[in-house]
Scaffold this motif. Sequence first.
Motif, PDB file in Angstrom:
ATOM      1  N   LYS A  10      13.777 -37.894  26.250  1.00 27.80           N
ATOM      2  CA  LYS A  10      13.057 -38.438  27.399  1.00 27.80           C
ATOM      3  C   LYS A  10      13.983 -38.638  28.598  1.00 27.80           C
ATOM      4  O   LYS A  10      13.656 -38.259  29.715  1.00 27.80           O
ATOM      5  CB  LYS A  10      12.390 -39.767  27.014  1.00 27.80           C
ATOM      6  N   ALA A  85       7.205 -33.664  22.531  1.00 28.41           N
ATOM      7  CA  ALA A  85       6.435 -33.869  23.762  1.00 28.41           C
ATOM      8  C   ALA A  85       7.370 -34.117  24.951  1.00 28.41           C
ATOM      9  O   ALA A  85       7.144 -33.556  26.036  1.00 28.41           O
ATOM     10  CB  ALA A  85       5.482 -35.056  23.592  1.00 28.41           C
ATOM     11  N   PHE A  86       8.409 -34.910  24.771  1.00 28.13           N
ATOM     12  CA  PHE A  86       9.342 -35.180  25.855  1.00 28.13           C
ATOM     13  C   PHE A  86      10.137 -33.928  26.228  1.00 28.13           C
ATOM     14  O   PHE A  86      10.418 -33.694  27.395  1.00 28.13           O
ATOM     15  CB  PHE A  86      10.300 -36.309  25.480  1.00 28.13           C
ATOM     16  N   TYR A  87      10.507 -33.137  25.232  1.00 29.25           N
ATOM     17  CA  TYR A  87      11.289 -31.923  25.497  1.00 29.25           C
ATOM     18  C   TYR A  87      10.464 -30.909  26.276  1.00 29.25           C
ATOM     19  O   TYR A  87      10.987 -30.236  27.182  1.00 29.25           O
ATOM     20  CB  TYR A  87      11.761 -31.307  24.185  1.00 29.25           C
ATOM     21  N   LYS A  88       9.185 -30.799  25.972  1.00 26.73           N
ATOM     22  CA  LYS A  88       8.326 -29.851  26.694  1.00 26.73           C
ATOM     23  C   LYS A  88       8.158 -30.245  28.156  1.00 26.73           C
ATOM     24  O   LYS A  88       7.971 -29.391  29.004  1.00 26.73           O
ATOM     25  CB  LYS A  88       6.952 -29.769  26.031  1.00 26.73           C
ATOM     26  N   LYS A  89       8.233 -31.546  28.474  1.00 25.65           N
ATOM     27  CA  LYS A  89       8.051 -32.020  29.844  1.00 25.65           C
ATOM     28  C   LYS A  89       9.329 -31.964  30.674  1.00 25.65           C
ATOM     29  O   LYS A  89       9.274 -32.110  31.885  1.00 25.65           O
ATOM     30  CB  LYS A  89       7.514 -33.447  29.839  1.00 25.65           C
ATOM     31  N   ARG A  90      10.482 -31.766  30.030  1.00 27.22           N
ATOM     32  CA  ARG A  90      11.759 -31.779  30.757  1.00 27.22           C
ATOM     33  C   ARG A  90      11.897 -30.553  31.637  1.00 27.22           C
ATOM     34  O   ARG A  90      11.435 -29.470  31.303  1.00 27.22           O
ATOM     35  CB  ARG A  90      12.925 -31.811  29.765  1.00 27.22           C
ATOM     36  N   GLU A  91      12.549 -30.772  32.741  1.00 21.86           N
ATOM     37  CA  GLU A  91      12.858 -29.658  33.650  1.00 21.86           C
ATOM     38  C   GLU A  91      14.371 -29.492  33.671  1.00 21.86           C
ATOM     39  O   GLU A  91      15.101 -30.438  33.873  1.00 21.86           O
ATOM     40  CB  GLU A  91      12.348 -29.969  35.051  1.00 21.86           C
TER      41      GLU A  91
END
Length: 92
Positions: A10, A85-91
């Motif tokens: 996150k 879920a947090f990894y997919k949202k990271r840029e």
Amino acid sequence: QAIQLPFFFKLGYAKAKFFTFVPFVALTSGYVVILGAANNLKHSAIYESFVAVAETIGKNGILLAAISIAALAIVIFASYRLSLAFYKKREF
């Protein structure tokens, strides 16, 4: 690690180094609070029923193992889902 990994995904490593200690401080504080409350509630009905259930589970090794494995599986699954879920949202 199951508690720490979602924080790392996150926030990133640099920010999460501090926040990974928060769950351990919370668990330790909660333990101290529960011990303090148990000393005040030693003769209450809730305390007596909790002790009876704990003794029953402790005597039955298979039940204790099953509950422990189930709790561990739930924690690991929740950690995996949060981390993903947090990894997919990271840029990057």
